[in-house]
Design a protein around this motif. Structure first.
Motif, PDB file in Angstrom:
ATOM      1  N   MET A   1      37.028  53.607  45.737  1.00 51.92           N
ATOM      2  CA  MET A   1      36.741  55.017  45.700  1.00 51.92           C
ATOM      3  C   MET A   1      37.905  55.721  44.996  1.00 51.92           C
ATOM      4  N   ALA A   2      37.598  56.665  44.155  1.00 50.49           N
ATOM      5  CA  ALA A   2      38.638  57.418  43.460  1.00 50.49           C
ATOM      6  C   ALA A   2      39.381  58.321  44.434  1.00 50.49           C
ATOM      7  N   GLY A   3      40.550  58.734  44.051  1.00 51.82           N
ATOM      8  CA  GLY A   3      41.363  59.581  44.891  1.00 51.82           C
ATOM      9  C   GLY A   3      42.605  58.862  45.364  1.00 51.82           C
ATOM     10  N   ASN A   4      43.415  59.542  46.130  1.00 50.58           N
ATOM     11  CA  ASN A   4      44.665  58.972  46.612  1.00 50.58           C
ATOM     12  C   ASN A   4      44.409  57.969  47.727  1.00 50.58           C
ATOM     13  N   ASN A   5      44.932  56.749  47.523  1.00 54.75           N
ATOM     14  CA  ASN A   5      44.771  55.711  48.539  1.00 54.75           C
ATOM     15  C   ASN A   5      45.970  54.774  48.433  1.00 54.75           C
ATOM     16  N   GLY A   6      46.934  54.948  49.319  1.00 51.64           N
ATOM     17  CA  GLY A   6      48.142  54.135  49.314  1.00 51.64           C
ATOM     18  C   GLY A   6      47.888  52.659  49.527  1.00 51.64           C
ATOM     19  N   ALA A   7      46.752  52.311  50.156  1.00 46.33           N
ATOM     20  CA  ALA A   7      46.425  50.902  50.383  1.00 46.33           C
ATOM     21  C   ALA A   7      46.073  50.178  49.085  1.00 46.33           C
ATOM     22  N   GLU A   8      45.852  50.931  48.006  1.00 52.14           N
ATOM     23  CA  GLU A   8      45.517  50.327  46.722  1.00 52.14           C
ATOM     24  C   GLU A   8      46.724  50.231  45.780  1.00 52.14           C
ATOM     25  N   ILE A   9      47.890  50.556  46.260  1.00 56.07           N
ATOM     26  CA  ILE A   9      49.101  50.395  45.458  1.00 56.07           C
ATOM     27  C   ILE A   9      49.558  48.950  45.595  1.00 56.07           C
ATOM     28  N   ARG A  10      49.754  48.287  44.473  1.00 52.24           N
ATOM     29  CA  ARG A  10      50.150  46.876  44.489  1.00 52.24           C
ATOM     30  C   ARG A  10      51.594  46.712  44.052  1.00 52.24           C
ATOM     31  N   VAL A  11      52.310  45.871  44.795  1.00 56.39           N
ATOM     32  CA  VAL A  11      53.686  45.492  44.482  1.00 56.39           C
ATOM     33  C   VAL A  11      53.685  43.980  44.293  1.00 56.39           C
ATOM     34  N   ALA A  12      54.090  43.531  43.125  1.00 51.05           N
ATOM     35  CA  ALA A  12      54.129  42.085  42.843  1.00 51.05           C
ATOM     36  C   ALA A  12      55.372  41.514  43.505  1.00 51.05           C
ATOM     37  N   GLY A  13      55.347  41.487  44.834  1.00 51.99           N
ATOM     38  CA  GLY A  13      56.514  41.125  45.627  1.00 51.99           C
ATOM     39  C   GLY A  13      57.070  39.746  45.363  1.00 51.99           C
TER      40      GLY A  13
ATOM     41  N   LEU B   1      49.129  29.254  29.950  1.00 55.42           N
ATOM     42  CA  LEU B   1      50.079  29.930  30.821  1.00 55.42           C
ATOM     43  C   LEU B   1      49.343  30.499  32.026  1.00 55.42           C
ATOM     44  N   GLY B   2      49.933  30.338  33.193  1.00 51.17           N
ATOM     45  CA  GLY B   2      49.380  30.900  34.414  1.00 51.17           C
ATOM     46  C   GLY B   2      50.428  31.733  35.134  1.00 51.17           C
ATOM     47  N   ILE B   3      49.994  32.825  35.699  1.00 53.87           N
ATOM     48  CA  ILE B   3      50.892  33.702  36.458  1.00 53.87           C
ATOM     49  C   ILE B   3      50.174  34.079  37.744  1.00 53.87           C
ATOM     50  N   GLU B   4      50.927  34.093  38.830  1.00 54.20           N
ATOM     51  CA  GLU B   4      50.339  34.426  40.125  1.00 54.20           C
ATOM     52  C   GLU B   4      51.306  35.321  40.887  1.00 54.20           C
ATOM     53  N   PHE B   5      50.767  36.342  41.541  1.00 51.29           N
ATOM     54  CA  PHE B   5      51.602  37.109  42.473  1.00 51.29           C
ATOM     55  C   PHE B   5      50.782  37.501  43.685  1.00 51.29           C
TER      56      PHE B   5
ATOM     57  N   THR C   1      46.027  38.799  46.233  1.00 50.94           N
ATOM     58  CA  THR C   1      46.535  37.745  45.360  1.00 50.94           C
ATOM     59  C   THR C   1      45.936  37.965  43.974  1.00 50.94           C
ATOM     60  N   TYR C   2      46.782  37.891  42.963  1.00 54.49           N
ATOM     61  CA  TYR C   2      46.342  38.026  41.577  1.00 54.49           C
ATOM     62  C   TYR C   2      46.752  36.783  40.809  1.00 54.49           C
ATOM     63  N   ARG C   3      45.854  36.286  39.969  1.00 51.77           N
ATOM     64  CA  ARG C   3      46.145  35.157  39.089  1.00 51.77           C
ATOM     65  C   ARG C   3      45.740  35.528  37.664  1.00 51.77           C
ATOM     66  N   PHE C   4      46.645  35.280  36.747  1.00 50.03           N
ATOM     67  CA  PHE C   4      46.405  35.516  35.334  1.00 50.03           C
ATOM     68  C   PHE C   4      46.403  34.165  34.630  1.00 50.03           C
ATOM     69  N   TYR C   5      45.424  33.952  33.773  1.00 46.00           N
ATOM     70  CA  TYR C   5      45.304  32.694  33.045  1.00 46.00           C
ATOM     71  C   TYR C   5      45.132  32.992  31.560  1.00 46.00           C
ATOM     72  N   ILE C   6      46.047  32.458  30.778  1.00 46.83           N
ATOM     73  CA  ILE C   6      45.956  32.552  29.326  1.00 46.83           C
ATOM     74  C   ILE C   6      45.726  31.133  28.824  1.00 46.83           C
ATOM     75  N   PRO C   7      44.519  30.821  28.322  1.00 43.92           N
ATOM     76  CA  PRO C   7      44.212  29.442  27.959  1.00 43.92           C
ATOM     77  C   PRO C   7      44.960  28.928  26.722  1.00 43.92           C
ATOM     78  N   ARG C   8      45.378  29.848  25.841  1.00 41.58           N
ATOM     79  CA  ARG C   8      46.062  29.414  24.621  1.00 41.58           C
ATOM     80  C   ARG C   8      47.074  30.467  24.193  1.00 41.58           C
ATOM     81  N   GLY C   9      48.290  30.015  23.944  1.00 45.55           N
ATOM     82  CA  GLY C   9      49.331  30.914  23.446  1.00 45.55           C
ATOM     83  C   GLY C   9      50.587  30.123  23.171  1.00 45.55           C
ATOM     84  N   GLN C  10      51.617  30.829  22.758  1.00 44.73           N
ATOM     85  CA  GLN C  10      52.892  30.165  22.542  1.00 44.73           C
ATOM     86  C   GLN C  10      54.020  31.185  22.597  1.00 44.73           C
ATOM     87  N   VAL C  11      55.222  30.668  22.791  1.00 41.54           N
ATOM     88  CA  VAL C  11      56.403  31.522  22.777  1.00 41.54           C
ATOM     89  C   VAL C  11      56.603  31.992  21.340  1.00 41.54           C
TER      90      VAL C  11
END
Length: 189
Positions: free
Chosen positions: A1-13, A126-130, A137-147
């Protein structure tokens, strides 16, 4: 729901960065373990964490009849991930340097890395999780890339050596996404 909701603030702790050979499948959900036979955890990173940057380049279509563009055409999309690794080992050092491998040397207990005179592609997944508490829990998956960029190595008496990299996502084919983001988060219900 739109509007102010502190429970939806995410910190990648707390989180982690994983790397795997090109072609390695990503996670299918936020619960299953990453395949430990293929995915390597790159270990500690600086407290700066990870910086994602999605940048779209839009070219304006100019017209004779207007001083404002009539429309925009998508010309480019870049997705980069920037972070600094703190551990030096057989996984992180070649990742930073652009591929190849650390090999055993002589005498026993010595190791060697040869930096090639000719750069080559070192494409990986590359995979990233926080997590944020137990609810998100969030997971990011990049199937192809390079430095595509490395920061200078600073070796001082007063600080840890940091392997700063920018990893750029590459298109895999016309069917697969550039990246996939999986979320276990009550904010999306």
């Amino acid at each position: 729901m739109a509007g102010n909701n502190g429970a939806e603030i995410r910190v990648a702790g707390t989180g982690r960065i994983l790397v795997a050979p090109l072609g390695t499948a990503g996670p299918v959900d936020t619960v299953a373990a990453w395949d430990a036979t293929k995915w390597r955890d790159l270990g500690y990173t600086t407290t700066d964490g990870i910086k994602f940057n999605k940048k779209d380049k839009l070219d304006p279509v100019e017209t004779w009849q207007s001083v404002s563009p009539a429309r925009f055409i998508y010309a480019d999309r870049d997705l980069t991930v920037k972070f600094q690794l703190l551990q030096l080992n057989k996984d992180t050092f070649p990742f930073f340097m652009g591929g190849d491998a650390v090999v055993a040397g002589t005498p026993a207990g010595q190791f060697k890395y040869d930096l090639s005179t000719t750069p080559k592609q070192d494409e990986r997944a590359l995979g990233i999780e926080f997590t944020d508490g137990t609810a998100a829990t969030y997971r990011f998956y990049i199937p192809r890339g390079q430095v595509t960029e490395t920061e200078e190595l600073s070796m001082t008496r007063a600080g840890a050596v940091k392997l700063g990299v920018t990893f750029t996502a590459l298109a895999l084919d016309d069917v697969k996404p550039l990246a996939t983001i999986l979320m276990k988060d009550p904010a999306y219900v």
